[in-house]
Design an enzyme around this catalytic site. Structure first.
Site, PDB file in Angstrom:
ATOM      1  N   GLY A 180     -11.738  53.034  10.201  1.00  0.00           N
ATOM      2  CA  GLY A 180     -12.031  51.665  10.627  1.00  0.00           C
ATOM      3  C   GLY A 180     -12.633  50.700   9.643  1.00  0.00           C
ATOM      4  O   GLY A 180     -12.850  49.539  10.007  1.00  0.00           O
ATOM      5  N   GLY A 182     -11.367  49.351   6.874  1.00  0.00           N
ATOM      6  CA  GLY A 182     -10.423  48.521   6.131  1.00  0.00           C
ATOM      7  C   GLY A 182     -10.364  47.088   6.627  1.00  0.00           C
ATOM      8  O   GLY A 182     -10.602  46.797   7.805  1.00  0.00           O
ATOM      9  N   CYS A 185      -7.784  46.749   9.399  1.00  0.00           N
ATOM     10  CA  CYS A 185      -7.827  47.815  10.399  1.00  0.00           C
ATOM     11  C   CYS A 185      -8.645  47.340  11.603  1.00  0.00           C
ATOM     12  O   CYS A 185      -9.730  46.771  11.433  1.00  0.00           O
ATOM     13  CB  CYS A 185      -8.460  49.077   9.811  1.00  0.00           C
ATOM     14  SG  CYS A 185      -8.572  50.441  10.989  1.00  0.00           S
TER      15      CYS A 185
END
Length: 364
Positions: A180, A182, A185
């Site tokens: 998570g 990114g 993301c």
């Protein structure tokens, strides 16, 4: 249900405390490292940064340029075998030590992987799924290790020590860490699942190193200082996605809007990616990525030089002559603010809008 009361940290929560240094110049710092991998028994030497296996980052063009800096590119998994053949025949085999072949975990993925490895001779495999905690993923790592006993296997993603150990014991040489963090993301938003990246790196590095394995910090870096913090936290490699997007070597066309130029950048679990490769979002799932327009930034060379220069400078601040010394000389301090944000819109690399070659224009 239980609550872990220990505070977990992200890159934004800390700074590196400077220490006395005998280094007179950044030029004295070596960023190259040599690793011998636990299962593959191979040695690799280079700069341990990896371009992410996203189709807007992990491209053949990116690999050719980053190989000049001894940096790895994890290719996106959607290249066909014929495209791999053409790449290998056109000088790609000369840089294969800086290339990782990405794959999923289906039978079709593994069959294609074998074909690609046969035509390229690549030594690195990146087995990539969003949820590295599934038993099917662990079993796939065992099968791939059995099929390719002398290949370096990168596998992930996970964020905890026990699963890092499980993957290494199952045949992975290098574990990808991050759920998570990114920039494109949305897993944390959609699922509520995740782990602050710096703490994940520190805990997973401790677990991996105890077994002779390695880790990759995957996601969450927004600037060169974050790469330095990831290495300082014990990561052996750092993977970049968003920081390498928007360049000539990135995938996709240049889009022109009102005199400004952009490239699309999207997560590989986004609507955009699933519409492109899977015919849409399946009715039993949701998109866990977003699509953004990144300002066009020209050649990637300036960006990678900026990143390497920042890491070298971090090493000089703590007296680390080699990148391998950074984690041993690194002390983090908790902070409430990192940056003076008066001029938040200023940028270091390419501060002026960059106009692409006319042949790459595409009106949006």
């Amino acid at each position: 249900m239980r609550i872990d009361q220990e505070v977990k940290l992200d890159f934004k929560d800390v700074l590196i405390r400077p220490k006395r240094s005998t280094l007179a110049s950044r030029s004295e710092v070596s960023l190259e490292r040599t690793f011998k991998f636990k299962h593959a028994k191979q040695e690799w030497t280079g700069v341990p940064i990896i371009a992410a296996n996203m189709d807007s980052v992990g491209t053949f063009e990116m690999a050719r340029k980053l190989a000049e800096f001894k940096v790895i590119t994890a290719m996106h998994k959607h290249y066909s075998v014929d495209e791999w053949k053409a790449f290998a025949a056109n000088g790609g085999k000369d840089i294969m030590q800086y290339v990782a072949v990405s794959t999923g975990i289906s039978q079709a993925d593994r069959e294609k992987l074998k074909q690609v490895l046969d035509v390229t001779g690549a030594n690195m495999i990146c087995v990539d799924v969003a949820n590295g905690y599934a038993e099917a993923f662990v079993e796939c790592i065992r099968k791939i290790r059995a099929d390719f006993p002398d290949k370096v296997i990168m596998a992930g993603n996970v964020v905890t020590g026990e699963m890092t150990e499980e993957l290494i014991l199952s045949g992975a040489d290098v574990v990808k860490v991050g759920i998570g963090p990114g920039s494109v993301c949305t897993t944390r938003k959609q699922t509520g699942v995740g782990y602050p990246q710096l703490s994940a790196v520190m805990e997973c590095a401790d677990a991996a190193h105890g077994l002779g394995g390695r880790i990759i910090s995957d996601g969450g870096c927004t600037c060169p200082g974050d790469l330095a913090k990831a290495f300082g936290g014990g990561s052996d490699f750092v993977m970049m996605g968003g920081m390498l997007s928007g360049h000539d070597e990135s995938g996709g066309d240049v889009i022109e809007e009102n005199g400004s130029y952009f490239k699309l950048f999207y997560g590989m679990s986004s609507d955009t990616a699933m519409n492109k490769y899977a015919g849409g979002v399946a009715n039993y799932r949701s998109s866990e990525g977003k699509t953004v327009k990144v300002p066009y930034r020209g050649p990637v060379e300036e960006t990678i030089r900026d990143c390497l220069g920042g890491i070298r400078s971090a090493c000089t601040y703590v007296g680390a002559r080699n990148l391998s010394e950074l984690d041993r000389r690194c002390t983090f301090i908790r902070v409430t603010q990192q940056l003076n944000t008066v001029f938040t819109d200023s940028t270091k690399a390419n501060p002026k809008p960059v106009e692409p070659p006319a042949k790459k224009h595409k009106s949006g």
